[in-house]
Scaffold this active site. Structure first.
Site, mmCIF file in Angstrom:
data_model
loop_
_atom_site.group_PDB
_atom_site.id
_atom_site.type_symbol
_atom_site.label_atom_id
_atom_site.label_comp_id
_atom_site.label_asym_id
_atom_site.label_seq_id
_atom_site.Cartn_x
_atom_site.Cartn_y
_atom_site.Cartn_z
ATOM 1 N N SER A 268 0.848 -1.254 0.015
ATOM 2 C CA SER A 268 -0.015 0.069 0.188
ATOM 3 C C SER A 268 0.978 1.362 0.193
ATOM 4 O O SER A 268 1.809 1.204 -0.923
ATOM 5 C CB SER A 268 -0.991 0.044 1.278
ATOM 6 O OG SER A 268 -1.741 1.052 1.077
ATOM 7 N N ASP A 586 -8.509 -3.639 -6.535
ATOM 8 C CA ASP A 586 -8.434 -4.602 -5.465
ATOM 9 C C ASP A 586 -9.388 -3.836 -4.231
ATOM 10 O O ASP A 586 -9.105 -4.050 -3.014
ATOM 11 C CB ASP A 586 -7.124 -4.816 -4.725
ATOM 12 C CG ASP A 586 -6.346 -3.318 -4.490
ATOM 13 O OD1 ASP A 586 -6.925 -2.328 -4.501
ATOM 14 O OD2 ASP A 586 -5.296 -3.552 -3.888
ATOM 15 N N HIS A 639 -7.649 -5.419 -0.756
ATOM 16 C CA HIS A 639 -6.248 -4.613 -0.629
ATOM 17 C C HIS A 639 -5.479 -5.140 0.680
ATOM 18 O O HIS A 639 -4.146 -5.475 0.031
ATOM 19 C CB HIS A 639 -6.620 -3.102 -0.279
ATOM 20 C CG HIS A 639 -5.625 -2.156 -0.413
ATOM 21 N ND1 HIS A 639 -4.554 -2.197 -1.471
ATOM 22 C CD2 HIS A 639 -5.210 -1.363 0.589
ATOM 23 C CE1 HIS A 639 -3.631 -1.088 -1.171
ATOM 24 N NE2 HIS A 639 -4.158 -0.747 0.138
#
Lengths: 690, 668
Positions: A268, A586, A639
């Site tokens: 991320s 995602d 995610h």
């Protein structure tokens, strides 16, 4: 044996009768107490109350209160019995049950690869993303007494519920400097515990760590580069020397493991943070780390980016612009479910907005590259994305032909218009939209806002005229969104632009690009000179991901945020749901952002990648867990849940054990990322300019 | 429904004493369900009673949770008068702020260990603490636990298929178990003046391994070096203040030699690494010259001191959790830990005294030390002189004596038969399969055991021979990593070997004239110093030697209690071991301290907590509890904030350490 022993109290209980009767007398006095307790007990006692009412009138001796106590006693007993059985149960029992229902489980990747003979080779470095890293208190105000070195962020979040305002105060940063407010020190947790679990049972890195440990990894070969994710990247060095620590620890890992280079695994926002680090470490001191121009090639074998928002996420805009209900601020956006509850009572949104707006890091995820990347008024790279098709599970069928057909049949969404005011505006051809430029609009004097004083959001400085001007510009593309944010939140963006940049470089050799604010933008920096390094982009696909929004003006109340996502806007054909246009991704990062750099921007020798670092795109198609027993699934593409995806873990372990991208099988693509990248007209070679 | 269940959870965990009575009530309850209204049976009574108690419990819990956090403090203050400010708050008011980064080096036992790879029986314990924390697994699966905590008894490293590793970070040793602080109080006080994780570093290591093996297996010494360099670099070149505790003191001595020694054996930091990076070493309760306790631990895992482990963590291994053969299991486990051998008394008879003399022998009065009031210390000193005539002096030099009469007799009257030549006789056939536990006593045989007892009395020098004799394998491993002698010539190239690095009598301090070394320790608590042993009327599987707990001194004031002679100290480390090097061995320019590093002794007289509310006390001098001693914390913070030893007030002494040190005849 032990059970037998416990049977003894039967006889004793008859002895205790007199005692009970005594207590019975007492309980009349305690009646009040108990009633109080029921009142205080926040619904705790309701079940017994119900029982009390429902139960038929008990005989003379059997009063309500007795029934109550009796009932609670019964429940306690069964509960303890179950607890005892649960504890006495062999540890493998849940697995048996799961296997009985779903068939034998596959070996976890660590076990499987150990059988193949893989062993720990390259040390690994984890770079956690935003929100997932724990933060703990080192110095606080009066109201946070007793919380020294306790987690404010991560863990149980107990104190959010106990003292919400105190918590918000401590989690906020100073809104001028973006550093600690006076008298408050909140610091990142260090070590693997910083981000192995976000909250009890909600894993982030734990599964990957466990699987790496199977093939022999341990703490001397793993390092969690935890940092304070609220700060802008350069400020983590200014305040905590985090970048220096990462540098020193990577050097140590390489030195103590016989010169083997590290495999870095950012997740991320950690992806952007590590981009920043790679520039920082080679830049000369004092702004940089002074590691010299070959530091990366000497110390890094591969960067395995997981779900990286290289080019930002549209979600960040909704978060910053309106801290929207479906996505209260970026914080909530990335950690669904935790800030959902109405824990702040009044003015929830404003409080959260005020807090998250002091976090400079959220501005690192505003979409970069403007219209060139994200599309303009009338086009976008993803044009023609058949969103209804994606609902079907087997996306492999969605070949190019199918997509083309879909274009003919269905109207396509104008993804380029990231914010539109009104659904009609979002769908109309650009020529029909009348736009009035907002940039020159004078912000009106704000109405006397005595009630809202305590909540700091910049909307109160804007006044009605400013708000109206924003709405009249009608639609915003990626480029004008940045201007919009500058307009509605000038102070915040002033801090932001000191640390981040969102453009595309014309000439990368321009000395201005030596400034740290460009380091986390892949479109304004070159990759390090490390031809042996490899860059992977691993991300999930097959989930609906926010890409563009339909907004409306909210009916004006003094203290509320004046813009709102128009949740009534729906359109099946163009992926419009509750005012949000979705695209493949995602759930947080659209494919375009995660994949473009590795698919095109850095592919081969480009001006962004002068030494020809090899890049690979690995996509993981999402499939939801088959049943509840599987928890968050081993095939997820979401995610955060992707960190438990077995295929991804296997890839990571293979790379850590020494495999190259080619041995892994090169690219693995489910989405149309290569097609979409084609449509983006970004100059990649240096010569063309001259 | 779900909130209902949760509530039960808290109830049950908080009141485990009820669990017993209700398991079986479960069946009873069912009967009752059919006819709740009929009669007031004993089942009803039970249920009613439990329900009642639960309700009250929840009510109290609710009240407790809604209570403002400051109430306990109010109560304490009402009873004991206003509390003094904690040293951190006090010094902050004086204007002290962060200056030098600090490094903590935890001691034996206090550092947490966690599982990274284990056998089947340890399923589900991945990255859970085996040592430290709640010790839950010790109770649930004791044998599995002992197996995982043991090391390989040949190599002293991991057994195959098991990886137990130290926890890292400040959490490694802030609390040993829930509520039992080690470093936490010091950390909290440092944080008051502005310290945080970028200026503090916990040098956690696997305390079971020999010091050099921590580098071989985990590269711990390299990590420490790199982290200290990082601390100095990120804090504007300010040198670190190192704070080792207990065995960490020896570990850090080892580190200082290692870091300057050339690679591959050493860290290759160059000969001025310490001078460049270390401002001060503040040793807390350091067993520089070893502790007699470790002898009894290794020799017999004795009841009053089950193994070295228990000795340092009182209370945790006391329970009979291993079922049968507790001692043997423990002995087997602790004997695989090479580090325990780092604490065998060093320096032999020269330091610890011979048959007829000991440094403490003539002047230490055990009875006087029991007096609680330390403010009348001067009077005590005077009384000492008077009493010296009356009280028989104790032969502390005889660390192990067989029989009380031997311990007290004059040396000329003791007949000793040398044990060294005793032949390893044929073992008794031990058919009993229950003896499957590996301890070396089973390989010795009866003759040798008798020979050991016939030698009657052992001094610090002969103790080593004794251990070599009864546990040759163990000592062979130990001898490769530790040395317990005194160097004749420190320039002898053999002293470049790592086994000498942790012995202050066989190494030189680094060449760092600006550095300061502090020795901070508690005094005023009787500390084990010598033992009276007896032969165990042995069954086959037991350990053949035992402390003769029936040996008692004549009067209340005697130093002999339960077979153990006590001297002044902090309950674990005698004053002599903790103080000698800084009081004499390193004082000024000596051959052990060629660059003349300044040394300071800071003693803290023990005062037990005034009442229960104080917990472990803020004036304690006990080995671990001293970490919460306000005076010590204040000293540490002042040094960390930049003060020198002289500004602190130089030496600060309660015991007779200088007198005793003067009596030791060591070439300097």
């Amino acid at each position: 044996m032990s059970l037998l022993r416990r049977r003894k109290p039967i006889t004793e209980s008859s002895d205790s009768k007199p005692l009970l009767e005594k207590e019975e007398e007492e309980h009349h006095q305690e009646d009040d107490d108990d009633d109080d307790e029921e009142g205080n007990g926040k619904n705790k006692k309701t079940p017994s109350k119900i029982k009390k009412k429902r139960g038929e009138k008990p005989p003379s001796k059997w009063s309500c209160l007795d029934t109550c106590c009796w009932f609670i006693g019964c429940i306690c007993i069964t509960w303890w019995l179950l607890l005892f059985l649960y504890n006495a149960m062999p540890a493998s029992f849940p697995q048996y049950v799961t296997e009985a229902i779903t068939g034998p489980l596959p070996d976890p990747p660590g076990v499987k690869l150990k059988k193949e003979g893989l062993e720990a080779k390259h040390p690994v470095v984890f770079v956690p993303g935003i929100v997932t890293g724990g933060l703990e208190l080192w110095e606080g105000r009066e109201c946070a007494e007793g919380l020294f070195r306790k987690r404010l962020w991560g863990g149980t979040f107990g104190d959010v519920y106990k003292r919400p305002l105190c918590w918000v105060e401590h989690m906020s940063l100073d809104n001028e400097t973006g550093l600690d407010p006076c008298g408050i020190r909140v610091r990142p947790v260090s070590g693997l515990v910083a981000a192995d679990y976000f909250a009890p049972g909600y894993f982030v890195w734990a599964v990957l760590i466990a699987n790496l440990a199977r093939i022999g990894y341990e703490e001397k070969t793993m390092y969690m580069a935890a940092y304070d994710w609220r700060l802008s990247f350069q400020n983590t060095e200014v305040r905590d020397q985090t970048l220096s620590r990462i540098k020193s620890n990577i050097e140590l890992l390489v030195a103590t493991n016989g010169g083997r280079k590290v495999v870095v695994i950012p997740h991320s926002m950690g992806v952007l943070y590590f981009l920043h680090f790679m520039k920082w470490v080679e830049a000369p001191a004092p702004m940089g780390g002074g590691g010299g121009p070959d530091w990366c090639s000497k110390h890094i074998k591969a960067v395995v980016n997981i779900g990286g928002p290289f080019l930002g996420v549209p979600k960040a805009i909704a978060g910053l612009f309106s801290a929207e209900a479906k996505d209260i601020a970026v914080a909530r956006a990335l950690a669904p479910g935790f800030l959902d509850n109405d824990i702040f009572q009044f003015q929830t949104l404003q409080h959260v907005m005020r807090m998250s707006r002091t976090w400079d890091s959220t501005m690192s995820m505003i979409p970069r590259g403007g219209d060139t990347i994200w599309g303009g008024l009338d086009w976008s790279p993803e044009d023609g994305y058949p969103c209804s098709k994606k609902r079907e599970n087997d996306t492999q069928i969605t070949d190019q032909a199918g997509a083309d057909n879909a274009v003919c049949k269905a109207r396509s969404a104008n993804y380029g218009r990231i914010i539109s005011f009104g659904k009609d505006v979002a769908e109309a051809p650009s020529s029909d939209i009348e736009r009035i430029d907002f940039r020159g609009a004078i912000k009106g004097l704000s109405a006397a806002n005595t009630t809202c004083r305590d909540v700091w959001t910049e909307y109160h400085d804007m006044g009605l005229a400013g708000i109206k001007a924003v709405a009249e510009y009608k639609t915003y593309t990626a480029e004008s969104v940045v201007d919009l944010l500058h307009f509605v939140a000038p102070k915040m963006m002033a801090r932001g632009t000191a640390h981040f940049s969102y453009g595309i470089a014309d000439n990368l050799d321009d000395p201005k690009y030596k400034h740290y604010k460009y380091w986390s933008n892949p479109l304004e920096t070159t990759l390090p000179n490390a031809p042996d390094m490899e860059i992977f982009s691993l991300y999930g696909v097959g989930l609906q991901t926010e890409r563009a929004y339909v907004y409306k003006l909210s009916p004006h109340a003094e203290c509320s945020i004046p813009f709102k996502i128009d949740t009534s806007a729906d359109d099946e054909a163009t992926c419009l749901r509750d005012g949000v246009y979705s695209v493949d991704g995602d759930e947080t990062v659209p494919v375009l952002s995660a994949g473009f750099m590795c698919a095109k921007g850095w592919r081969g020798k480009t001006r962004f990648n002068p030494s020809g670092v090899r890049t690979y795109v690995r996509e993981y198609d999402h499939s939801p867990p088959a049943n509840l027993l599987e928890g968050r699934g081993t095939l997820s593409g979401a995610h955060v849940d992707i960190m438990g995806n077995f295929a991804l873990i296997e890839d990571v372990i293979r790379i850590a054990a020494g495999a190259s991208g080619k041995e892994l099988g090169g690219d693995q693509v489910h989405s149309n990322i290569f097609n979409w990248s084609e449509k983006i007209n970004l100059r990649l070679d240096n010569e063309a300019m001259q | 429904m779900s909130f209902l269940r949760r509530r039960k959870g808290t109830g049950s965990s908080k009141s485990p004493n009820f669990v017993g009575s209700k398991i079986e009530d479960g069946d009873g309850k069912k009967k009752l369900f059919e006819s709740p209204g009929k009669k007031w049976s004993c089942w009803d009574s039970c249920c009613w009673f439990i329900g009642f108690i639960c309700s009250m419990w929840w009510l109290l819990l609710l009240l407790y949770n809604t209570m403002p956090a400051s109430i306990p403090q109010y109560v304490t203050e009402a009873i004991t008068g206003p509390l003094t400010d904690s040293p951190g708050v006090k010094l902050r008011k004086e204007g002290l702020t962060v200056n030098h980064p600090v490094v903590f080096v935890p001691g034996i036992v206090t550092g947490g260990l966690e599982l990274w790879e284990g056998h089947q029986c340890a399923d589900g314990l991945f990255r859970k603490r085996l040592w430290g924390g709640t010790f839950g697994e010790l109770y649930k699966r004791p044998l599995c636990w002992a197996q995982h905590m043991s090391l390989d008894n040949e190599s002293g490293l991991d057994p195959p298929g098991i990886r137990v590793r130290p926890v890292s970070g400040l959490v490694a040793a802030d609390y040993f178990a829930a509520g039992y602080f080690v470093w936490a109080v010091l950390i909290a006080n440092l944080a008051q003046i502005g310290y945080e994780e970028k200026t503090m570093y916990m040098a956690a290591y696997d305390w079971r391994l020999s010091f050099q093996n921590t580098e071989v297996r985990d590269q711990t010494l390299s990590r420490m070096k790199s982290n200290i360099e990082l601390l100095v670099a990120t804090n504007g070149g300010k040198k670190v203040v190192v704070i080792p505790h207990s065995m960490g003191v020896l570990y850090f001595l080892h580190f200082m030699k290692w870091v300057e020694a050339p690679a591959p054996m050493g860290g290759g930091g160059g000969s001025d690494w310490c001078a460049k990076h270390i401002k001060a070493v503040m040793n807390i309760g350091g067993p520089f010259l070893g502790v007699p306790k470790s002898v009894s631990g290794l020799f017999s895992v004795e009841a009053r001191d089950i193994a070295v482990a228990r000795a340092f963590a009182p209370g945790f291994l006391d329970k009979d959790v291993f079922g049968l053969q507790t001692f043997q299991h423990l002995m087997r486990m602790t004997r695989t830990w090479d580090s325990t051998m780092s604490m065998i008394p060093k320096g032999g008879d020269t330091i610890w005294g011979g048959l007829d003399w000991s440094p403490e022998g003539q002047s230490f009065n055990c009875g006087a030390k029991r007096l609680r009031n330390n403010s009348i210390n001067n009077i005590v000193q005077n009384a000492n002189l008077n009493l010296a005539d009356n009280v028989k002096s104790v032969n502390y030099g005889r660390i192990i004596s067989f029989g009380k009469d031997v311990a007290e007799a004059h040396s000329s009257k003791i007949k000793r038969v040398d044990f060294q030549g005793a032949v390893n006789s044929v073992k008794l056939p031990n058919l009993t399969t229950s003896c499957d536990i590996w301890i070396e006593y089973h390989e010795i045989g009866n003759h040798r055991i008798k020979a050991v007892a016939d030698y009657k009395v052992y001094t610090a020098g002969s103790i080593l021979d004794l251990l070599h004799f009864v546990a040759p394998k163990l000592m062979a491993r130990g001898g490769a990593h530790f040395s317990h002698g005194i160097a004749d010539n420190l320039d002898d190239p053999k002293y470049q070997h790592y086994k000498y690095w942790s012995n202050p009598l066989e190494t030189k301090l680094p060449n760092a004239p600006d550095m300061e070394i502090y020795s901070m320790y508690g005094v005023g608590i009787p500390t084990e110093r010598a033992y009276v042993y007896k032969l165990n009327s042995g069954t086959d599987c037991s350990i053949p030697f035992q402390i003769d707990t029936s040996a008692e001194g004549g009067s209340e004031d005697s130093c002999l209690k339960g077979g153990v002679f006590s001297a002044d100290g902090d309950e674990t480390v005698p004053v002599l071991s903790a103080g000698f090097m800084c009081a004499k061995g390193w004082r000024g320019k000596t051959r052990f301290n060629p660059s003349g590093i300044r040394t300071y002794i800071r003693e803290y007289s023990h005062a037990p907590p005034a009442n229960l509310l104080e917990g472990r006390g803020t004036q304690s001098g006990a080995h671990v509890d001293i970490m919460g001693n306000f005076a010590l914390i204040e000293d540490v913070i002042r040094v960390a904030a930049g003060a020198t030893g002289k500004e602190l007030g130089g030496d600060h002494v309660y015991s007779d350490i200088f007198k005793w040190a003067a009596r030791i005849n060591l070439q300097l």
